[in-house]
Design a protein around this motif. Structure first.
Motif, PDB file in Angstrom:
ATOM      1  N   PHE A   1      -5.523  -0.477 -10.546  1.00 17.87           N
ATOM      2  CA  PHE A   1      -4.160  -0.092 -11.310  1.00 17.87           C
ATOM      3  C   PHE A   1      -4.354   0.452 -12.634  1.00 17.87           C
ATOM      4  O   PHE A   1      -3.794   1.032 -13.166  1.00 17.87           O
TER       5      PHE A   1
ATOM      6  N   CYS B   1      -4.561  -4.016  -2.918  1.00 19.02           N
ATOM      7  CA  CYS B   1      -3.728  -4.630  -1.999  1.00 19.02           C
ATOM      8  C   CYS B   1      -4.312  -6.047  -1.584  1.00 19.02           C
ATOM      9  O   CYS B   1      -3.928  -6.942  -1.468  1.00 19.02           O
TER      10      CYS B   1
ATOM     11  N   VAL C   1      -6.654   1.556  -3.644  1.00 24.88           N
ATOM     12  CA  VAL C   1      -5.190   1.170  -3.183  1.00 24.88           C
ATOM     13  C   VAL C   1      -5.402   0.308  -2.396  1.00 24.88           C
ATOM     14  O   VAL C   1      -4.778  -1.225  -2.477  1.00 24.88           O
ATOM     15  N   ASP C   2      -6.239   0.230  -1.210  1.00 18.44           N
ATOM     16  CA  ASP C   2      -6.417  -1.029  -0.192  1.00 18.44           C
ATOM     17  C   ASP C   2      -7.021  -1.971  -1.031  1.00 18.44           C
ATOM     18  O   ASP C   2      -6.593  -3.210  -0.632  1.00 18.44           O
TER      19      ASP C   2
ATOM     20  N   VAL D   1       2.278   1.598  -3.821  1.00 18.12           N
ATOM     21  CA  VAL D   1       1.336   2.111  -4.804  1.00 18.12           C
ATOM     22  C   VAL D   1       0.776   3.559  -4.425  1.00 18.12           C
ATOM     23  O   VAL D   1       0.748   4.202  -5.393  1.00 18.12           O
ATOM     24  N   ASN D   2       0.622   3.924  -2.940  1.00 15.57           N
ATOM     25  CA  ASN D   2       0.512   5.291  -2.717  1.00 15.57           C
ATOM     26  C   ASN D   2       1.483   6.169  -2.946  1.00 15.57           C
ATOM     27  O   ASN D   2       1.255   7.170  -3.762  1.00 15.57           O
TER      28      ASN D   2
ATOM     29  N   PHE E   1      -5.448   3.643 -12.461  1.00 12.95           N
ATOM     30  CA  PHE E   1      -4.531   4.658 -12.148  1.00 12.95           C
ATOM     31  C   PHE E   1      -3.557   4.687 -13.326  1.00 12.95           C
ATOM     32  O   PHE E   1      -3.308   5.930 -13.853  1.00 12.95           O
TER      33      PHE E   1
ATOM     34  N   ALA F   1       0.906  -1.074  -0.061  1.00 12.01           N
ATOM     35  CA  ALA F   1       0.044  -0.076   0.097  1.00 12.01           C
ATOM     36  C   ALA F   1       0.786   1.203  -0.083  1.00 12.01           C
ATOM     37  O   ALA F   1       0.468   2.000  -0.848  1.00 12.01           O
TER      38      ALA F   1
ATOM     39  N   ASN G   1       1.155   6.609  -6.728  1.00  6.68           N
ATOM     40  CA  ASN G   1      -0.082   7.620  -6.882  1.00  6.68           C
ATOM     41  C   ASN G   1       0.139   8.950  -6.679  1.00  6.68           C
ATOM     42  O   ASN G   1      -0.450   9.956  -7.328  1.00  6.68           O
TER      43      ASN G   1
END
Length: 208
Positions: free
Chosen positions: A195, A167, A163-164, A143-144, A198, A140, A147
């Motif tokens: 993603f 994961c 995002v959570d 990726v955060n 994203f 997390a 992001n």
């Protein structure tokens, strides 16, 4: 999003000017990926400098340590400006110190490679002990970080909840639910719906 910066041109000489940015790119961070001179070697040197500056088990670095690391890696002046700006943005609490693992993970997609290669590199940069594995909360953070960096450059971001969910999806196939080998699950990360949103620059929030 900045992952697109090399996907369409990675078999051609690398562009270094904003005017040469691949035409299908629409997002600001994609342009940044084309003008930066930072590559894997420099990122590795910076990570080593950070590690040498911290005691075992500590991951916080200050601005002076960033400056020392950039000097050791011979970072170009234009990239020094980018990294200094990123330090400020990662220092959300104004403590004049940041977690260098998140910092490097957030910047990792600026190097050469396709999407999977750069996500994998972000995991490798975060994994300062070279264990080859990460926990759910670490994924997390990675990726955060990516992001947030995209958003700070003005691009749409996905929500923390998305995002959570990503994961959670990745860890569904974990043998013990605690750690995963990131080399084995990178394909799941980049194919996850959150993603993909994203990557497409279709997120619903901005953090900049």
């Amino acid at each position: 999003f900045f992952f697109h910066a090399q996907d369409g041109i990675r078999h051609q000489p690398r562009s270094r000017g904003l005017g040469d940015v691949y035409k299908r790119q629409q997002l600001f961070i994609a342009a940044m990926a084309n003008v930066t001179q930072i590559e894997r070697k420099e990122m590795g040197m910076i990570r080593k400098s950070f590690g040498d500056a911290c005691v075992t088990g500590a991951y916080m670095i200050n601005r002076d340590q960033l400056a020392d690391a950039m000097t050791a890696a011979n970072i170009m002046p234009q990239d020094v400006e980018i990294l200094e700006r990123m330090f400020t943005m990662f220092d959300k609490m104004g403590a004049a110190a940041i977690d260098y693992r998140e910092f490097l993970a957030g910047l990792a997609p600026l190097v050469r490679g396709d999407v999977k290669a750069r996500v994998l590199f972000g995991c490798e940069m975060f994994d300062v002990n070279d264990a080859g594995t990460i926990k759910k909360h670490e994924l997390a953070l990675i990726v955060n970080a990516m992001n947030n960096v995209a958003s700070w450059f003005g691009d749409p971001a996905v929500t923390p909840e998305e995002v959570d969910a990503l994961c959670e999806n990745v860890f569904l196939e974990s043998k013990d639910g605690v750690v995963v080998n990131y080399g084995e699950v990178v394909h799941q990360i980049v194919e996850d719906p959150a993603f993909r949103t994203f990557l497409a620059g279709q997120g619903s929030v901005h953090y900049g």
